[in-house]
Scaffold this active site. Structure first.
Site, PDB file in Angstrom:
ATOM      1  N   ASN A  10       0.702  -1.022   0.157  1.00 44.15           N
ATOM      2  CA  ASN A  10      -0.114  -0.094   0.033  1.00 44.15           C
ATOM      3  C   ASN A  10       0.748   1.159  -0.064  1.00 44.15           C
ATOM      4  OD1 ASN A  10      -2.754  -1.339   0.285  1.00 44.15           O
ATOM      5  ND2 ASN A  10      -2.002  -1.989   1.989  1.00 44.15           N
ATOM      6  N   ASN A  73      10.413  -0.638   5.198  1.00 46.06           N
ATOM      7  CA  ASN A  73       9.416  -0.340   5.691  1.00 46.06           C
ATOM      8  C   ASN A  73       8.285  -1.432   5.306  1.00 46.06           C
ATOM      9  OD1 ASN A  73       6.855   0.432   6.430  1.00 46.06           O
ATOM     10  ND2 ASN A  73       7.030   2.775   5.496  1.00 46.06           N
ATOM     11  N   ASP A  86      11.629 -14.196   9.146  1.00 45.89           N
ATOM     12  CA  ASP A  86      12.650 -15.259   9.025  1.00 45.89           C
ATOM     13  C   ASP A  86      13.434 -14.928   7.894  1.00 45.89           C
ATOM     14  OD1 ASP A  86      11.407 -16.884  11.265  1.00 45.89           O
ATOM     15  OD2 ASP A  86      10.387 -18.028   9.880  1.00 45.89           O
ATOM     16  N   HIS A  99       9.222   3.413   9.565  1.00 50.02           N
ATOM     17  CA  HIS A  99       8.131   3.593   9.289  1.00 50.02           C
ATOM     18  C   HIS A  99       7.727   5.148   9.099  1.00 50.02           C
ATOM     19  CE1 HIS A  99       6.798  -0.252  10.488  1.00 50.02           C
ATOM     20  NE2 HIS A  99       7.613  -0.292  11.234  1.00 50.02           N
ATOM     21  N   SER A 101       4.893   6.737  10.099  1.00 53.62           N
ATOM     22  CA  SER A 101       3.991   7.359  11.120  1.00 53.62           C
ATOM     23  C   SER A 101       4.864   6.460  12.365  1.00 53.62           C
ATOM     24  CB  SER A 101       2.618   6.680  10.740  1.00 53.62           C
ATOM     25  OG  SER A 101       2.600   5.052  11.092  1.00 53.62           O
TER      26      SER A 101
HETATM   27  C1  DQA Z   1       3.601   2.155   8.095  1.00 51.55           C
HETATM   28  C2  DQA Z   1       2.815   1.680   9.137  1.00 51.55           C
HETATM   29  C3  DQA Z   1       1.993   0.599   9.187  1.00 51.55           C
HETATM   30  O1  DQA Z   1       1.397   0.329  10.449  1.00 51.55           O
HETATM   31  C4  DQA Z   1       1.039   0.606   8.261  1.00 51.55           C
HETATM   32  O2  DQA Z   1       0.443  -0.818   7.886  1.00 51.55           O
HETATM   33  C5  DQA Z   1       1.614   0.908   7.000  1.00 51.55           C
HETATM   34  C6  DQA Z   1       2.909   1.973   6.972  1.00 51.55           C
HETATM   35  C7  DQA Z   1       4.406   3.443   8.289  1.00 51.55           C
HETATM   36  O3  DQA Z   1       5.036   3.576   7.314  1.00 51.55           O
HETATM   37  O4  DQA Z   1       3.892   4.368   9.122  1.00 51.55           O
HETATM   38  O5  DQA Z   1       1.311   0.707   5.844  1.00 51.55           O
HETATM   39  O6  DQA Z   1       4.634   1.080   8.045  1.00 51.55           O
END
Ligand code: DQA
Length: 143
Positions: A10, A73, A86, A99, A101
């Protein structure tokens, strides 16, 4: 020196994700931001994204074989992919989990990372700058 930057599911659709959480950069802009920061620090970054667990596992296997340092990430895979964990555990070079966030300040299911336990370190909460901090940490580790 080469660094492999892996982005999980995503993340290629930052343009339509919640900008109050993930910021205003599109995925192509994020790639450019990471690549420029990497070259400024003397790295050549190979920045990739996949929504597919097995593709990411294949990239980790290749990085283990070539001893390439990895910044990852894992996106939602962070919270439940033992298979990615793993594969990450096989790496010979540093692994930095990043991340955009701060997952620890969000929903409870995001408080668990199955990746952190095999990572050299984890950086989250600084938007795209999380990747730059990871590159700086990597440079320091290599110095
Ligand atoms: C993320 C945080 C994850 O919890 C989330 O599912 C993401 C992005 C981040 O970059 O903040 O898709 O990895």
């Amino acid at each position: 020196m080469n660094v492999l930057v892996i982005n999980g599911p995503n993340l290629a659709r930052l343009d339509i994700r919640d900008s109050s959480i993930y910021g205003n950069l599109s995925y192509p802009q994020l790639v450019e931001y990471i690549s420029k920061a990497a070259s400024g620090l003397g790295f050549t970054a190979d920045v990739r994204q996949s929504d597919d667990e097995s593709t990411i596992i294949g990239w980790l296997h290749d990085a283990a074989d070539s001893k390439t340092p990895v910044i990852i990430n894992p996106a939602a895979f962070t919270h439940y992919s033992y298979a990615i964990r793993d594969a990450a555990a096989m790496l010979k070079g540093p692994l930095i989990e990043v991340h955009l966030s701060n997952p620890l300040s969000r929903e409870e299911f995001r408080h668990t990372s199955v990746i952190s336990g095999v990572a050299t370190g984890t950086i989250g909460g600084f938007g795209p700058h999380s990747y730059v901090l990871a590159l700086m940490a990597l440079k320091d580790l290599k110095a």
